[in-house]
Write a protein that holds these residues in place. Structure first.
Motif, PDB file in Angstrom:
ATOM      1  N   GLN A 135      83.380  18.823  32.562  1.00 44.04           N
ATOM      2  CA  GLN A 135      84.136  17.687  32.050  1.00 44.04           C
ATOM      3  C   GLN A 135      85.427  18.143  31.372  1.00 44.04           C
ATOM      4  N   VAL A 136      85.349  19.227  30.588  1.00 46.81           N
ATOM      5  CA  VAL A 136      86.545  19.753  29.923  1.00 46.81           C
ATOM      6  C   VAL A 136      87.583  20.170  30.960  1.00 46.81           C
ATOM      7  N   VAL A 137      87.150  20.904  31.973  1.00 50.82           N
ATOM      8  CA  VAL A 137      88.063  21.363  33.010  1.00 50.82           C
ATOM      9  C   VAL A 137      88.644  20.179  33.787  1.00 50.82           C
ATOM     10  N   SER A 138      87.784  19.199  34.093  1.00 48.93           N
ATOM     11  CA  SER A 138      88.243  18.022  34.836  1.00 48.93           C
ATOM     12  C   SER A 138      89.280  17.234  34.044  1.00 48.93           C
ATOM     13  N   ASP A 139      89.035  17.070  32.723  1.00 50.54           N
ATOM     14  CA  ASP A 139      89.990  16.337  31.895  1.00 50.54           C
ATOM     15  C   ASP A 139      91.349  17.014  31.887  1.00 50.54           C
ATOM     16  N   LEU A 140      91.348  18.337  31.712  1.00 47.44           N
ATOM     17  CA  LEU A 140      92.607  19.064  31.660  1.00 47.44           C
ATOM     18  C   LEU A 140      93.315  19.055  33.010  1.00 47.44           C
ATOM     19  N   ARG A 141      92.563  19.214  34.086  1.00 43.63           N
ATOM     20  CA  ARG A 141      93.179  19.222  35.406  1.00 43.63           C
ATOM     21  C   ARG A 141      93.762  17.851  35.746  1.00 43.63           C
ATOM     22  N   GLY A 142      93.028  16.791  35.424  1.00 41.15           N
ATOM     23  CA  GLY A 142      93.534  15.445  35.679  1.00 41.15           C
ATOM     24  C   GLY A 142      94.754  15.124  34.851  1.00 41.15           C
ATOM     25  N   PRO A 172      79.342  26.300  25.199  1.00 38.78           N
ATOM     26  CA  PRO A 172      78.308  26.007  26.205  1.00 38.78           C
ATOM     27  C   PRO A 172      78.019  27.179  27.129  1.00 38.78           C
ATOM     28  N   ILE A 173      79.053  28.000  27.412  1.00 39.44           N
ATOM     29  CA  ILE A 173      78.797  29.165  28.268  1.00 39.44           C
ATOM     30  C   ILE A 173      77.816  30.109  27.584  1.00 39.44           C
ATOM     31  N   ALA A 174      77.952  30.244  26.258  1.00 33.55           N
ATOM     32  CA  ALA A 174      77.059  31.145  25.517  1.00 33.55           C
ATOM     33  C   ALA A 174      75.604  30.702  25.645  1.00 33.55           C
ATOM     34  N   TYR A 175      75.345  29.387  25.422  1.00 34.65           N
ATOM     35  CA  TYR A 175      73.931  29.015  25.488  1.00 34.65           C
ATOM     36  C   TYR A 175      73.463  28.815  26.922  1.00 34.65           C
ATOM     37  N   VAL A 176      74.365  28.580  27.858  1.00 32.41           N
ATOM     38  CA  VAL A 176      73.972  28.575  29.265  1.00 32.41           C
ATOM     39  C   VAL A 176      73.524  29.973  29.679  1.00 32.41           C
ATOM     40  N   GLY A 177      74.322  30.993  29.271  1.00 26.97           N
ATOM     41  CA  GLY A 177      73.932  32.358  29.594  1.00 26.97           C
ATOM     42  C   GLY A 177      72.618  32.744  28.938  1.00 26.97           C
ATOM     43  N   SER A 178      72.438  32.304  27.674  1.00 31.95           N
ATOM     44  CA  SER A 178      71.189  32.601  26.971  1.00 31.95           C
ATOM     45  C   SER A 178      70.003  31.935  27.659  1.00 31.95           C
ATOM     46  N   ASN A 179      70.178  30.698  28.085  1.00 27.36           N
ATOM     47  CA  ASN A 179      69.091  30.002  28.763  1.00 27.36           C
ATOM     48  C   ASN A 179      68.755  30.640  30.100  1.00 27.36           C
ATOM     49  N   VAL A 180      69.781  31.086  30.823  1.00 23.82           N
ATOM     50  CA  VAL A 180      69.516  31.744  32.108  1.00 23.82           C
ATOM     51  C   VAL A 180      68.712  33.027  31.892  1.00 23.82           C
ATOM     52  N   ASP A 181      69.079  33.801  30.863  1.00 16.00           N
ATOM     53  CA  ASP A 181      68.310  35.025  30.561  1.00 16.00           C
ATOM     54  C   ASP A 181      66.863  34.684  30.213  1.00 16.00           C
ATOM     55  N   PHE A 182      66.676  33.598  29.433  1.00 13.64           N
ATOM     56  CA  PHE A 182      65.322  33.201  29.048  1.00 13.64           C
ATOM     57  C   PHE A 182      64.499  32.838  30.282  1.00 13.64           C
ATOM     58  N   VAL A 183      65.089  32.040  31.188  1.00 12.63           N
ATOM     59  CA  VAL A 183      64.361  31.646  32.402  1.00 12.63           C
ATOM     60  C   VAL A 183      64.028  32.865  33.238  1.00 12.63           C
ATOM     61  N   GLU A 243      68.779  21.558  29.421  1.00 15.49           N
ATOM     62  CA  GLU A 243      69.827  21.890  28.456  1.00 15.49           C
ATOM     63  C   GLU A 243      70.968  22.657  29.129  1.00 15.49           C
ATOM     64  N   THR A 244      70.581  23.558  30.042  1.00 10.12           N
ATOM     65  CA  THR A 244      71.597  24.321  30.769  1.00 10.12           C
ATOM     66  C   THR A 244      72.480  23.393  31.600  1.00 10.12           C
ATOM     67  N   ARG A 245      71.857  22.400  32.231  1.00  6.91           N
ATOM     68  CA  ARG A 245      72.614  21.463  33.051  1.00  6.91           C
ATOM     69  C   ARG A 245      73.608  20.664  32.194  1.00  6.91           C
ATOM     70  N   VAL A 246      73.182  20.278  30.976  1.00  7.18           N
ATOM     71  CA  VAL A 246      74.077  19.562  30.069  1.00  7.18           C
ATOM     72  C   VAL A 246      75.282  20.424  29.710  1.00  7.18           C
ATOM     73  N   GLY A 247      75.034  21.705  29.430  1.00  4.46           N
ATOM     74  CA  GLY A 247      76.140  22.607  29.111  1.00  4.46           C
ATOM     75  C   GLY A 247      77.112  22.753  30.263  1.00  4.46           C
ATOM     76  N   ILE A 248      76.576  22.874  31.470  1.00  6.28           N
ATOM     77  CA  ILE A 248      77.448  23.007  32.645  1.00  6.28           C
ATOM     78  C   ILE A 248      78.267  21.737  32.846  1.00  6.28           C
ATOM     79  N   GLN A 249      77.634  20.585  32.661  1.00  5.78           N
ATOM     80  CA  GLN A 249      78.367  19.325  32.799  1.00  5.78           C
ATOM     81  C   GLN A 249      79.484  19.214  31.761  1.00  5.78           C
ATOM     82  N   HIS A 250      79.200  19.719  30.532  1.00  5.43           N
ATOM     83  CA  HIS A 250      80.233  19.683  29.497  1.00  5.43           C
ATOM     84  C   HIS A 250      81.429  20.541  29.885  1.00  5.43           C
ATOM     85  N   ILE A 251      81.165  21.732  30.437  1.00  7.60           N
ATOM     86  CA  ILE A 251      82.252  22.614  30.875  1.00  7.60           C
ATOM     87  C   ILE A 251      83.047  21.949  31.992  1.00  7.60           C
TER      88      ILE A 251
END
Length: 456
Positions: free
Chosen positions: A268-275, A226-237, A258-266
């Motif tokens: 969620q992964v961090v939140s799951d591991l931290r919890g 998700p970081i890869a396509y978030v970065g790609s989307n930011v460059d596009f914008v 789409e960028t917001r979905v990727g950020i939410q996915h990241i």
């Protein structure tokens, strides 16, 4: 009179704090005999009777000191009584040699039971024996002195009264000592339980962090995509906004969504591991087995990317179980990660991990199965031994299954392992159904059928 030991020390060990040492006894014996010169000055002549009483007194004291640590425990009380009798008789003998009732030595007779109760704190009978011997001796001395019956009765009453007080004080002293000892033991037990709980918490937390480390590669993959396509989307914008042409607002809105979905996915992964890595909850609570498995599967998905098929068949209608949810998530996650490690190590094509939940009579059962090679015959009996592992040092600590079984047993459950008839490993967790949940489950006649359909 040396003190009676409350518990005799082992041979060669240091003497109990309540027992006079042999050195002290020798000193007392020398002092007792040396005081013969005081008797000589008081009487004006040397008295073999007084010396004999002192030698007998010293011999009784030294003999008691030498024997009390060597005789069986059942002999200690009679030996103490004999020592008290010898000491009391010797003091009465000294009083007789000095002149009988009214002399300095006779004043020791009434207070002797009190002294015995203080020295032999757990020997109430010894104080009573001393008082009885002292009373008889007082009667004998009174008759020899020709005292009137009323005077003799008065002296005997004094001795008996002090004996009763000594017995009373001795009894309450023992009770106070036992209460203090019980409080000390209870405090030590509580501190031991607290230390054990802290150690268990730290051990569980260490195993959790070990599992998180084994998930690290999957975590990196889950976050990098998700970081890869978030970065790609930011460059596009950015390019769209800086380009010298009219901006397509709908396209930008779609890219930002789409960028917001990727950020939410990241997140969620961090939140799951931290919890998961934190262990805030310590008290068992009612929870759904389906929710526990769902949490574990979300975390395990980072490690089960290579598994071709993952099946979860845990009906939400199962009765609730009473556990610490995070700890049970840790157990299920550990079993799933172990299954993934086995399938990856054997590079089995069409690898499958299946999680099945069902209700069997008064038990909630969870099965974690894989279609790998199963457990070798020499491995299965030792599977739950601490530090036993067939993996490399970077794959496991050898504590995962041991800790998992301990955590399950803390909540009244069981964890067992076996091989499936069709091949592969099977880990079985059982928990008792909560009593307040068992009755409602029996009322709807169609519920067992619904549960069967949910597990199909």
């Amino acid at each position: 009179m040396p003190r009676t030991p409350e518990s005799r020390p082992e041979p060669g060990s240091a003497p109990h704090p309540g027992v006079w040492s042999r050195h002290t006894s020798w000193v007392l014996c020398v002092v007792i005999i040396a005081f013969t010169w005081v008797d000589t000055l008081d009487l004006g002549y040397f008295s073999p009777w007084m010396l004999g009483c002192r030698i007998l007194w010293a011999a009784g004291m030294m003999g008691y000191t030498l024997l009390v640590d060597r005789v069986p425990a059942s002999w200690v009380a009679p030996l103490t009584d004999v020592n008290v009798i010898i000491s009391t008789v010797c003091i009465l003998g000294l009083a007789r040699g000095q002149g009988g009732i009214g002399t300095a030595y006779f004043t020791m007779v009434p207070v002797l039971p009190l002294a015995v109760s203080l020295i032999h704190r757990r020997r109430l009978r010894a104080a009573l024996v001393s008082g009885a011997v002292g009373s008889v001796g007082t009667v004998v001395l009174a008759r020899q002195a020709g005292l009137a019956p009323l005077q003799a009765i008065t002296w005997v009453s004094v001795v008996m009264g002090i004996t009763v007080l000594s017995a009373y004080f001795s009894h309450h002293a023992v009770e106070a000592q036992e209460a203090e000892e019980q409080a000390r033991l209870e405090r030590a037990r509580r501190e031991s339980l607290e230390a054990l709980a802290l150690s268990e918490h730290r051990r569980a937390q260490s195993e959790k962090l070990a599992i998180v480390g084994r998930l690290a590669a999957g975590v990196a993959h889950e976050i990098n995509n998700p970081i890869a396509y978030v970065g790609s989307n930011v460059d596009f914008v950015r390019n769209e906004l800086t380009a010298p042409r009219e901006v397509d607002r709908e396209e930008l809105a779609e890219v930002l969504a789409e960028t917001r979905v990727g950020i939410q996915h990241i997140r969620q992964v961090v939140s799951d591991l931290r919890g998961f890595a934190r262990m805030d909850a310590h008290e068992p609570t009612p929870c759904s087995l389906a929710d526990v498995v769902a949490d574990a599967m979300k975390l395990a998905s980072l490690r089960l990317k290579h598994v071709a098929l993952r099946r979860v068949e845990v009906p939400t209608e199962l009765p609730e179980i009473f556990v610490v949810r995070q700890r049970l998530v840790q157990v299920v996650l550990n079993l799933l990660v172990n299954a993934g490690d086995v399938l990856e190590a054997h590079r089995a094509e069409g690898g499958e991990v299946r999680v099945t939940g069902r209700c069997e009579q008064e038990r909630v059962v969870l099965l974690v199965e894989d279609n790998g090679p199963g457990f070798a015959p020499h491995v299965l009996p030792r599977l739950f031994e601490a530090f036993f592992t067939t993996k490399g040092p970077d794959k496991g600590t050898g504590l995962g299954l041991t800790l998992s079984r301990e955590l399950v047993e803390q909540f009244g459950g069981t964890l067992t392992a076996s091989n499936r008839p069709e091949g592969g490993a099977r880990l079985r967790i059982e928990f008792p159904v909560r009593r307040d949940e068992a009755a409602p489950e029996e009322e709807p006649p169609t519920e067992p059928e619904d549960g069967a359909r949910g597990a199909a």
